[in-house]
Motif scaffolding. Structure first.
Motif, PDB file in Angstrom:
ATOM      1  N   ALA A  67       1.721  -4.215   5.892  1.00  0.00           N
ATOM      2  CA  ALA A  67       1.092  -5.446   5.332  1.00  0.00           C
ATOM      3  C   ALA A  67       2.127  -5.822   4.289  1.00  0.00           C
ATOM      4  O   ALA A  67       1.993  -5.583   3.061  1.00  0.00           O
ATOM      5  CB  ALA A  67      -0.301  -5.234   4.612  1.00  0.00           C
ATOM      6  N   ASP A  88       1.478  -6.372   9.168  1.00  0.00           N
ATOM      7  CA  ASP A  88       0.431  -7.321   9.190  1.00  0.00           C
ATOM      8  C   ASP A  88       0.791  -8.727   8.582  1.00  0.00           C
ATOM      9  O   ASP A  88       1.486  -8.420   7.556  1.00  0.00           O
ATOM     10  CB  ASP A  88      -0.643  -6.599   8.555  1.00  0.00           C
ATOM     11  N   ILE A 171     -10.185  -8.107  -5.509  1.00  0.00           N
ATOM     12  CA  ILE A 171      -9.420  -7.369  -4.088  1.00  0.00           C
ATOM     13  C   ILE A 171     -10.373  -6.595  -3.439  1.00  0.00           C
ATOM     14  O   ILE A 171      -9.937  -5.619  -2.746  1.00  0.00           O
ATOM     15  CB  ILE A 171      -8.238  -6.434  -4.802  1.00  0.00           C
ATOM     16  N   SER A 211      -8.693  -3.225  -1.453  1.00  0.00           N
ATOM     17  CA  SER A 211      -7.432  -3.002  -1.823  1.00  0.00           C
ATOM     18  C   SER A 211      -7.651  -1.966  -3.185  1.00  0.00           C
ATOM     19  O   SER A 211      -8.676  -2.082  -3.811  1.00  0.00           O
ATOM     20  CB  SER A 211      -6.440  -4.044  -2.171  1.00  0.00           C
ATOM     21  N   GLN A 212      -6.524  -0.968  -3.222  1.00  0.00           N
ATOM     22  CA  GLN A 212      -6.656  -0.019  -4.145  1.00  0.00           C
ATOM     23  C   GLN A 212      -8.025   0.944  -4.252  1.00  0.00           C
ATOM     24  O   GLN A 212      -8.780   1.003  -5.286  1.00  0.00           O
ATOM     25  CB  GLN A 212      -6.466  -0.717  -5.572  1.00  0.00           C
ATOM     26  N   GLY A 248      -5.637  -0.774   2.339  1.00  0.00           N
ATOM     27  CA  GLY A 248      -6.448  -0.620   1.186  1.00  0.00           C
ATOM     28  C   GLY A 248      -6.464   0.493   0.244  1.00  0.00           C
ATOM     29  O   GLY A 248      -7.127   0.585  -0.700  1.00  0.00           O
ATOM     30  N   PRO A 286      -1.509  -0.737   6.204  1.00  0.00           N
ATOM     31  CA  PRO A 286      -1.398  -0.457   4.587  1.00  0.00           C
ATOM     32  C   PRO A 286      -0.088  -1.255   4.124  1.00  0.00           C
ATOM     33  O   PRO A 286       0.663  -1.612   4.694  1.00  0.00           O
ATOM     34  CB  PRO A 286      -0.879   0.961   4.814  1.00  0.00           C
ATOM     35  N   ARG A 324       0.156  -8.676 -12.113  1.00  0.00           N
ATOM     36  CA  ARG A 324      -0.897  -8.028 -12.138  1.00  0.00           C
ATOM     37  C   ARG A 324      -1.848  -7.763 -13.275  1.00  0.00           C
ATOM     38  O   ARG A 324      -3.035  -7.948 -13.317  1.00  0.00           O
ATOM     39  CB  ARG A 324      -0.667  -6.674 -11.368  1.00  0.00           C
ATOM     40  N   TYR A 328      -5.507  -9.004 -12.935  1.00  0.00           N
ATOM     41  CA  TYR A 328      -6.533  -8.213 -13.002  1.00  0.00           C
ATOM     42  C   TYR A 328      -6.732  -7.173 -14.069  1.00  0.00           C
ATOM     43  O   TYR A 328      -7.380  -6.069 -13.796  1.00  0.00           O
ATOM     44  CB  TYR A 328      -6.194  -7.484 -11.368  1.00  0.00           C
ATOM     45  N   TYR A 382       2.720  -5.675  -4.686  1.00  0.00           N
ATOM     46  CA  TYR A 382       2.252  -7.101  -5.452  1.00  0.00           C
ATOM     47  C   TYR A 382       2.896  -7.527  -6.853  1.00  0.00           C
ATOM     48  O   TYR A 382       2.123  -7.816  -7.704  1.00  0.00           O
ATOM     49  CB  TYR A 382       0.696  -6.867  -5.443  1.00  0.00           C
TER      50      TYR A 382
HETATM   51  N1  LLP Z   1      -4.906  -6.180   5.538  1.00  0.00           N
HETATM   52  C1  LLP Z   1      -5.469  -7.262   5.109  1.00  0.00           C
HETATM   53  C2  LLP Z   1      -6.103  -8.118   6.058  1.00  0.00           C
HETATM   54  C3  LLP Z   1      -5.336  -7.509   3.685  1.00  0.00           C
HETATM   55  O1  LLP Z   1      -5.858  -8.808   3.111  1.00  0.00           O
HETATM   56  C4  LLP Z   1      -4.712  -6.761   2.830  1.00  0.00           C
HETATM   57  C5  LLP Z   1      -4.495  -7.172   1.514  1.00  0.00           C
HETATM   58  C6  LLP Z   1      -3.976  -5.305   3.322  1.00  0.00           C
HETATM   59  C7  LLP Z   1      -4.116  -5.270   4.765  1.00  0.00           C
HETATM   60  C8  LLP Z   1      -3.099  -4.487   2.807  1.00  0.00           C
HETATM   61  O2  LLP Z   1      -4.084  -4.055   1.725  1.00  0.00           O
HETATM   62  P1  LLP Z   1      -3.412  -2.861   0.639  1.00  0.00           P
HETATM   63  O3  LLP Z   1      -2.972  -1.685   1.643  1.00  0.00           O
HETATM   64  O4  LLP Z   1      -2.131  -3.339  -0.134  1.00  0.00           O
HETATM   65  O5  LLP Z   1      -4.357  -2.591  -0.149  1.00  0.00           O
HETATM   66  N2  LLP Z   1      -2.530  -8.659  -5.271  1.00  0.00           N
HETATM   67  C9  LLP Z   1      -3.588  -7.587  -5.184  1.00  0.00           C
HETATM   68  C10 LLP Z   1      -4.018  -7.130  -3.981  1.00  0.00           C
HETATM   69  C11 LLP Z   1      -4.169  -7.904  -2.989  1.00  0.00           C
HETATM   70  C12 LLP Z   1      -4.698  -7.308  -1.534  1.00  0.00           C
HETATM   71  C13 LLP Z   1      -4.686  -8.497  -0.518  1.00  0.00           C
HETATM   72  N3  LLP Z   1      -5.161  -8.106   0.743  1.00  0.00           N
HETATM   73  C14 LLP Z   1      -3.039  -6.660  -6.240  1.00  0.00           C
HETATM   74  O6  LLP Z   1      -2.286  -6.798  -6.915  1.00  0.00           O
HETATM   75  O7  LLP Z   1      -3.895  -5.542  -6.675  1.00  0.00           O
END
Ligand code: LLP
Length: 425
Positions: A67, A88, A171, A211-212, A248, A286, A324, A328, A382
């Motif tokens: 991602a 992604d 998130i 996420s997180q 996530g 991811p 961040r 957040y 991020y």
């Molecule tokens: N797939 C989709 C559809 C998503 O919307 C996201 C993240 C991911 C995958 C990847 O998620 P990850 O594995 O990175 O958790 N800016 C925020 C996080 C925003 C996440 C948005 N979507 C932060 O700094 O915590």
């Protein structure tokens, strides 16, 4: 901090002697050569995070689609493309980056609630692997666009399993009140609709709950909900070729203890096997867990400003570089490149931007002097991808470390760069 101590969650970022290193490169030297703020990433840390997923999927049919919103710098995309990953994406801009980095469009999945017709065309032209569609209205538009190009768009419906991922509300994405995905109760109708449209070919199902995430329970619950739907949709005569579980998985920012990717997937695969779906094509998306702990942001202490209620440590990185905390209330560890001995003072670490929200760390016990360089940890995800030019601050430079080599992968933006597209009337 003692000699050769690795920092939590990031074995490639460690003190050797009294100097913080990323792999074989001393960070103080990079700060001297390149200036600050400066992002520094470890290639080995990214590949080792990826390896945990690859181990988890050994013997299965699985595609890992990074991602890229987490960190979309071209050289980082190149690392993942060369390691066999797909991507992604959530915009035409991200697709352009994948292509510029040498990524394979056939391994791209396109997520997001607001794809434009132009972006759909762009993606169909290069032949992406799948559109993760988030509403019935989007199905109609995508079919229309595909028909106008005499093509069929491969689609997966992003379903909203209504599971609480227990993370920051901004998130969390898999609950009913979120703008994301198609509600569980409406999914079968949406699949029937998709299957009836001439420009679409249903290939999969998708979910992403937030996420997180630091606990495996929400994933296991979401998987049950998604598999219930797969059974329902397939009994309506619509085959589901692949199952996409989104991204996530969290990282260790401050003593967080998310499961390792391989351990999480051992649990999820056991459930898939038990329900008879273990040999399906799987996909994941991811972001943070592949890059978050692989990067640091170096920042110089400009001034120490003692106060009656608070002491401030004013550094040269700010909310435009590290958004961040402001967005957040996120916690990032902050450590010195060369620790001094002694107790230190409690500071709020803040940047030069003219907002009270411009803080990077609060109530941190530190022994520092002006001119010292600090490392803000877990800054691989991020941070740079969300950086802005607020206060006409050029964005930071970026370095990718590979063993003892430090590659400059993005130059520091000058003030001129920040207004290069503007003109006087
Ligand atoms: N797939 C989709 C559809 C998503 O919307 C996201 C993240 C991911 C995958 C990847 O998620 P990850 O594995 O990175 O958790 N800016 C925020 C996080 C925003 C996440 C948005 N979507 C932060 O700094 O915590």
């Amino acid at each position: 901090m003692t000699a050769n101590t690795a920092l939590p969650g990031q074995p490639q970022i460690a003190y050797a002697g009294d100097q913080l290193h990323v792999e074989g490169v001393a960070l103080s030297q990079l700060a001297r050569e390149q200036g600050t703020p400066l992002f520094v990433y470890s290639k080995a840390a990214m590949l080792s995070a990826l390896a945990a997923y690859q181990r988890g999927f050994a013997g299965r049919q699985a595609h890992i689609c990074y991602a890229m919103k987490a960190n979309s710098s071209l050289a980082i995309l190149q690392v993942f493309a060369e390691a066999g990953c797909g991507f992604d994406i959530v915009s035409g801009g991200e697709l352009a980056r994948v292509l510029a980095a040498g990524g394979d469009p056939a391994k791209v999945i396109f997520s997001g609630v607001g794809k434009t017709r132009h972006e759909m065309k762009q993606a169909l032209q290069v032949g992406i692997g799948c559109f993760n569609v988030e509403s019935e209205a989007e199905l109609d538009v995508l079919s229309e666009v595909a028909v106008s190009m005499s093509k069929q768009a491969p689609v997966s419906l992003r379903v909203n399993p209504n599971v609480d991922p227990k993370t920051h509300p901004y998130i969390s994405t898999g609950l009913k009140g979120n703008k994301f995905g198609i509600a569980h109760e409406e999914a079968l109708r949406a699949y029937r609709h998709a299957a009836s449209l001439p420009g679409l070919k249903v290939v999969g199902i998708d979910c992403h709950i937030g996420s997180q995430i630091t606990d495996s329970t929400p994933y296991l619950d979401a998987m049950d909900r998604v598999l219930d739907l797969v059974a329902e949709v397939e009994s309506a005569g619509i085959p589901i070729h692949h199952i996409d579980f989104g991204g996530g998985l969290g990282i260790n920012y401050n003593g967080d203890t998310p499961p390792e990717a391989d351990a999480l997937w051992a649990q999820l695969l056991a459930k898939l096997d038990a329900r008879g779906y273990g040999q399906r094509q799987l996909m994941i998306e991811p972001g943070r867990s592949l890059v978050g702990n692989a990067g640091v942001c170096l920042t110089e202490v400009l001034y120490l400003k003692p106060g009656e209620q608070k002491n401030f440590c004013i550094v040269d990185a700010a909310m435009n570089d590290l958004p961040r905390p402001a967005m957040y209330q996120a916690f990032h560890q902050i450590v010195p490149l060369q620790p001094r001995s002694g107790d230190g003072v409690v500071y709020d670490v803040v940047g030069p931007v003219c907002e009270s929200g411009d803080w990077i760390g609060r109530d941190r016990q530190m022994l520092v002097q002006a001119g010292d360089v600090l490392a803000v940890l877990s800054a691989g995800a991020y941070c740079m991808s969300m950086a802005s030019n607020y206060n006409t601050r050029g964005r930071a430079a970026e370095i990718l470390v590979d063993g003892t080599k430090a590659h400059l992968i993005r130059q520091r933006e000058s003030a001129f760069d920040t207004f290069a597209l503007e003109q006087l009337v």
